[in-house]
Design a protein around this motif. Structure first.
Motif, PDB file in Angstrom:
ATOM      1  N   GLY A 268       0.832  -1.191   0.000  1.00 28.32           N
ATOM      2  CA  GLY A 268       0.000   0.000   0.000  1.00 28.32           C
ATOM      3  C   GLY A 268       0.870   1.246   0.000  1.00 28.32           C
ATOM      4  N   GLU A 269       0.314   2.366   0.431  1.00 32.93           N
ATOM      5  CA  GLU A 269       1.007   3.652   0.304  1.00 32.93           C
ATOM      6  C   GLU A 269       1.937   3.994   1.465  1.00 32.93           C
ATOM      7  OE1 GLU A 269      -0.943   7.056  -1.428  1.00 32.93           O
ATOM      8  OE2 GLU A 269      -2.729   5.858  -1.826  1.00 32.93           O
ATOM      9  N   SER A 270       2.110   3.098   2.427  1.00 35.68           N
ATOM     10  CA  SER A 270       2.919   3.464   3.591  1.00 35.68           C
ATOM     11  C   SER A 270       4.406   3.596   3.249  1.00 35.68           C
ATOM     12  CB  SER A 270       2.732   2.441   4.715  1.00 35.68           C
ATOM     13  OG  SER A 270       3.301   1.202   4.375  1.00 35.68           O
ATOM     14  N   HIS A 271       4.922   2.694   2.422  1.00 36.84           N
ATOM     15  CA  HIS A 271       6.346   2.693   2.097  1.00 36.84           C
ATOM     16  C   HIS A 271       6.539   2.526   0.586  1.00 36.84           C
ATOM     17  CE1 HIS A 271       6.532   2.063   6.391  1.00 36.84           C
ATOM     18  NE2 HIS A 271       7.836   2.208   6.367  1.00 36.84           N
ATOM     19  N   GLN A 272       7.444   3.346   0.061  1.00 40.42           N
ATOM     20  CA  GLN A 272       7.687   3.344  -1.381  1.00 40.42           C
ATOM     21  C   GLN A 272       9.182   3.329  -1.662  1.00 40.42           C
ATOM     22  OE1 GLN A 272       7.222   7.060  -3.510  1.00 40.42           O
ATOM     23  NE2 GLN A 272       6.198   6.046  -5.220  1.00 40.42           N
ATOM     24  N   VAL A 273       9.555   2.611  -2.726  1.00 32.20           N
ATOM     25  CA  VAL A 273      10.920   2.683  -3.251  1.00 32.20           C
ATOM     26  C   VAL A 273      10.903   3.711  -4.374  1.00 32.20           C
ATOM     27  CG1 VAL A 273      12.803   1.439  -4.344  1.00 32.20           C
ATOM     28  CG2 VAL A 273      11.377   0.284  -2.639  1.00 32.20           C
ATOM     29  N   GLN A 274      11.634   4.792  -4.174  1.00 30.43           N
ATOM     30  CA  GLN A 274      11.630   5.908  -5.112  1.00 30.43           C
ATOM     31  C   GLN A 274      12.293   5.547  -6.433  1.00 30.43           C
ATOM     32  OE1 GLN A 274      10.403   9.057  -4.710  1.00 30.43           O
ATOM     33  NE2 GLN A 274      11.311   9.977  -6.537  1.00 30.43           N
ATOM     34  N   ILE A 275      11.753   6.112  -7.528  1.00 33.10           N
ATOM     35  CA  ILE A 275      12.407   6.086  -8.831  1.00 33.10           C
ATOM     36  C   ILE A 275      12.408   7.512  -9.351  1.00 33.10           C
ATOM     37  CG2 ILE A 275      12.334   5.293 -11.222  1.00 33.10           C
ATOM     38  CD1 ILE A 275      10.958   2.763 -10.304  1.00 33.10           C
TER      39      ILE A 275
ATOM     40  N   THR B  29      16.573   7.515  -6.426  1.00 34.30           N
ATOM     41  CA  THR B  29      16.202   6.194  -6.921  1.00 34.30           C
ATOM     42  C   THR B  29      16.720   5.090  -6.010  1.00 34.30           C
ATOM     43  OG1 THR B  29      16.137   6.951  -9.217  1.00 34.30           O
ATOM     44  CG2 THR B  29      16.466   4.596  -8.861  1.00 34.30           C
ATOM     45  N   ALA B  30      15.846   4.106  -5.741  1.00 35.22           N
ATOM     46  CA  ALA B  30      16.141   2.930  -4.909  1.00 35.22           C
ATOM     47  C   ALA B  30      16.239   3.258  -3.422  1.00 35.22           C
ATOM     48  CB  ALA B  30      17.400   2.205  -5.369  1.00 35.22           C
ATOM     49  N   CYS B  31      15.880   4.490  -3.056  1.00 39.02           N
ATOM     50  CA  CYS B  31      15.830   4.878  -1.651  1.00 39.02           C
ATOM     51  C   CYS B  31      14.393   4.748  -1.133  1.00 39.02           C
ATOM     52  CB  CYS B  31      16.331   6.311  -1.472  1.00 39.02           C
ATOM     53  SG  CYS B  31      18.052   6.543  -2.032  1.00 39.02           S
ATOM     54  N   ILE B  32      14.225   4.747   0.172  1.00 37.96           N
ATOM     55  CA  ILE B  32      12.924   4.496   0.788  1.00 37.96           C
ATOM     56  C   ILE B  32      12.223   5.798   1.174  1.00 37.96           C
ATOM     57  CG2 ILE B  32      11.700   3.349   2.664  1.00 37.96           C
ATOM     58  CD1 ILE B  32      13.022   1.425   0.733  1.00 37.96           C
ATOM     59  N   TYR B  33      10.997   5.951   0.677  1.00 37.11           N
ATOM     60  CA  TYR B  33      10.148   7.072   1.061  1.00 37.11           C
ATOM     61  C   TYR B  33       9.113   6.550   2.058  1.00 37.11           C
ATOM     62  CZ  TYR B  33       6.665  10.824   0.650  1.00 37.11           C
ATOM     63  OH  TYR B  33       5.776  11.834   0.905  1.00 37.11           O
ATOM     64  N   ALA B  34       9.169   7.057   3.287  1.00 35.02           N
ATOM     65  CA  ALA B  34       8.266   6.538   4.335  1.00 35.02           C
ATOM     66  C   ALA B  34       8.050   7.574   5.418  1.00 35.02           C
ATOM     67  CB  ALA B  34       8.844   5.259   4.931  1.00 35.02           C
ATOM     68  N   PRO B  35       7.372   8.676   5.098  1.00 39.36           N
ATOM     69  CA  PRO B  35       7.120   9.683   6.135  1.00 39.36           C
ATOM     70  C   PRO B  35       6.295   9.151   7.291  1.00 39.36           C
ATOM     71  CG  PRO B  35       5.814  10.109   4.150  1.00 39.36           C
ATOM     72  CD  PRO B  35       6.807   9.048   3.802  1.00 39.36           C
ATOM     73  N   VAL B  36       5.560   8.056   7.063  1.00 36.15           N
ATOM     74  CA  VAL B  36       4.728   7.480   8.124  1.00 36.15           C
ATOM     75  C   VAL B  36       5.572   7.016   9.309  1.00 36.15           C
ATOM     76  CG1 VAL B  36       4.782   5.132   7.185  1.00 36.15           C
ATOM     77  CG2 VAL B  36       2.836   5.856   8.563  1.00 36.15           C
ATOM     78  N   ASP B  37       6.852   6.699   9.069  1.00 38.95           N
ATOM     79  CA  ASP B  37       7.734   6.247  10.150  1.00 38.95           C
ATOM     80  C   ASP B  37       8.262   7.395  11.007  1.00 38.95           C
ATOM     81  OD1 ASP B  37       7.467   3.579   9.589  1.00 38.95           O
ATOM     82  OD2 ASP B  37       9.313   3.403   8.436  1.00 38.95           O
ATOM     83  N   LYS B  38       8.031   8.626  10.543  1.00 38.31           N
ATOM     84  CA  LYS B  38       8.455   9.826  11.276  1.00 38.31           C
ATOM     85  C   LYS B  38       9.962   9.833  11.553  1.00 38.31           C
ATOM     86  CE  LYS B  38       3.904  10.600  13.319  1.00 38.31           C
ATOM     87  NZ  LYS B  38       3.106  10.845  14.545  1.00 38.31           N
ATOM     88  N   GLN B  39      10.699   9.367  10.546  1.00 42.24           N
ATOM     89  CA  GLN B  39      12.165   9.398  10.595  1.00 42.24           C
ATOM     90  C   GLN B  39      12.700  10.282   9.469  1.00 42.24           C
ATOM     91  OE1 GLN B  39      13.950   7.590  13.032  1.00 42.24           O
ATOM     92  NE2 GLN B  39      11.880   7.241  13.846  1.00 42.24           N
ATOM     93  N   GLY B  40      11.885  11.228   9.017  1.00 38.67           N
ATOM     94  CA  GLY B  40      12.193  12.012   7.828  1.00 38.67           C
ATOM     95  C   GLY B  40      11.490  11.383   6.632  1.00 38.67           C
TER      96      GLY B  40
END
Length: 209
Positions: A105-112, A123-134
């Motif tokens: 779902g939309e909680s965690h994404q691998v950026q391209i 690219t290939a980094c993790i986008y996850a603002p839901v974790d409140k770690q940036g």
């Protein structure tokens, strides 16, 4: 001698039948290897929002996402998945693009491509603002040297529990343990709003773990 010949014949027959059975088993599809993309249609996928379904098509065995209106959409799998290894190839000739692969779902994404917020290729980094770690809690400094702009790139993602590993063109990128990560969810391909991009995806292979 006749008895020996009969015995050898029986053994050869048994070996042949066993080999054929093993071949049949190895070539048969299994529940652990679902086919995400059949190369011909978007069967098993749906677009959100549905009114932007026209942004996603299949051309020459590739999934093509093209948002000339600069509106954002996500191509989602109909099914949910838990632990898996997902490999795909992507390419774009667009000079600016913001895409990615949603995992559960939309909680965690691998950026391209280029992050809209940070204005840098993640690219290939993790986008996850839901974790409140940036917004991007797991980044790599290898992007500039490994990412092949305008060419086909291979992105591999391994999800095991809350652990997410990414590899770009066979190079290990990030190894991240999520905080708020659903046990399972849909896999999605994104076209980010605000930028016109034409993304090509092919050789999409998933192995459930």
């Amino acid at each position: 001698m006749k008895r020996l010949f009969v015995t050898l014949s029986i053994c050869l027959f048994a070996i042949t039948m066993r080999a054929q059975a093993e071949d049949a088993t190895s070539s048969a599809p299994t529940a652990a290897s679902p086919v995400l993309f059949n190369g011909e249609t978007l069967a098993g996928w749906h677009v959100s929002p549905e009114k932007l379904s026209g942004q996603w098509t299949v051309v020459n065995g590739m999934i093509v996402g093209d948002n000339s209106d600069k509106k954002g959409s996500i191509l989602w799998t109909d099914a949910d998945y838990g632990d898996f290894e997902l490999t795909l190839e992507y390419r774009t000739d667009s000079p600016d693009y913001d895409s990615g692969v949603f995992l559960h779902g939309e909680s965690h994404q691998v950026q391209i491509g280029i992050s809209r917020s940070l204005k840098v290729d993640l690219t290939a980094c993790i986008y996850a603002p839901v974790d409140k770690q940036g917004s991007y809690p797991a980044k790599s400094d290898k992007v500039k040297t490994v990412h092949k702009l305008g060419e086909w790139n291979e992105l591999r993602m391994i999800v095991t529990g809350k652990r997410i590993q990414t590899f770009l063109n066979d190079e290990p990128f990030v190894d991240y343990t999520a905080i708020k990560f659903p046990a399972e969810g849909k896999i999605g391909l994104q076209l980010h709003q605000g930028v016109h991009q034409k993304m090509l995806f092919r050789n999409i292979e998933l192995t459930a773990k």
